[in-house]
Design an enzyme around this catalytic site. Sequence first.
Site, PDB file in Angstrom:
ATOM      1  N   SER A 185       0.865  -1.179   0.000  1.00  0.00           N
ATOM      2  CA  SER A 185       0.000   0.000   0.000  1.00  0.00           C
ATOM      3  C   SER A 185       0.898   1.223   0.000  1.00  0.00           C
ATOM      4  O   SER A 185       2.082   1.139   0.353  1.00  0.00           O
ATOM      5  CB  SER A 185      -0.889  -0.014   1.252  1.00  0.00           C
ATOM      6  OG  SER A 185      -1.512   1.235   1.468  1.00  0.00           O
ATOM      7  N   TYR A 198      -1.761  -1.175  10.526  1.00  0.00           N
ATOM      8  CA  TYR A 198      -1.897  -1.418   9.091  1.00  0.00           C
ATOM      9  C   TYR A 198      -0.614  -1.040   8.359  1.00  0.00           C
ATOM     10  O   TYR A 198      -0.108  -1.810   7.533  1.00  0.00           O
ATOM     11  CB  TYR A 198      -3.076  -0.616   8.540  1.00  0.00           C
ATOM     12  CG  TYR A 198      -3.298  -0.783   7.058  1.00  0.00           C
ATOM     13  CD1 TYR A 198      -3.965  -1.901   6.556  1.00  0.00           C
ATOM     14  CD2 TYR A 198      -2.855   0.176   6.146  1.00  0.00           C
ATOM     15  CE1 TYR A 198      -4.173  -2.062   5.196  1.00  0.00           C
ATOM     16  CE2 TYR A 198      -3.054   0.025   4.790  1.00  0.00           C
ATOM     17  CZ  TYR A 198      -3.715  -1.093   4.315  1.00  0.00           C
ATOM     18  OH  TYR A 198      -3.910  -1.247   2.956  1.00  0.00           O
TER      19      TYR A 198
END
Length: 310
Positions: A185, A198
């Site tokens: 990401s 995350y």
Amino acid sequence: MPVRGGKALDITCMLVQVILFLCKLIYYWIEVFYMKINPPRPQSVSGEIILITGAGHGIGRELALVYSAKGATVVGWDINKTACDETIRRIASFRGRPKAFSFQCDITNRVEVLHVAKEVEAKVGQVTILVNNAGIMPCHLLNQHTCKEIESVFAVNLISHFWLLEAFLPGMKQTNRGHIVSLSSMAGLIGCANLVPYCASKFAVRGYMESLSDELRFTNTNNKIKLTCVYPYMVDTGLCKKPRIKYEKVMPLLSPMDVAQEIYNAQTNGKREITIPGYLNGLVQLGRLLPYRAAIALKDTFDTFVESDL
């Protein structure tokens, strides 16, 4: 004297190696420019068997549709069997596409992953393209994350990749062919508030992919197994429940369909890593070169992150 002589020899060898490196550097830059002008033809995926985790929705579903349209046999894995079955049903609704398969699997469970992997091999064949796509993203301050949430983030976003590698990498090594695609990401390149666990999991994806690439290179000088690490900006899949985007017209949420197409393009062109959109890579590299406060100022200029979902 022997010590001094040995040191002089080391320095001489080092200088020779530096000169050789500079020669290689020039050659590789020429190679890069040549490839820009004359890019190779994308590799066909017709006849390949691609396994996609999280195939029941979002990017995973769109990847399944893209690859089936290009002639690949799709194997969809999802913990939600109903959603995964719907993806396979959509593929089946198009005439002329290879048959697709749906499997329910909790990818955080090593025993289950290895068991379902054997089912896939028996029913479909050896997986040649593996896409580690499944992920979860709770969005709130670190001290508001529960222990279970943190464990789940790492189990789904990172640890599951190792179980999938255990299941499918040996087969790729045996035939010396295959491709592993893992979704990191932009939060795996830049730290973000409300996403501490995350971000940590996605930074780790980048780390293991880079390390695995090096390991494959060292253990087989003729290694043909390719790796691609993907760093998407925020995607409109429902994970970003409360995105905050200062320049929304310029940097809108990405559509899962567009991201899937970019991943397909990267994989078939053998790219080692990509950001989506591509220009974000330049901004990340610029931020790495700037003094810390200047990098923070650059980040604040775009003022793009996610609000707490609590």
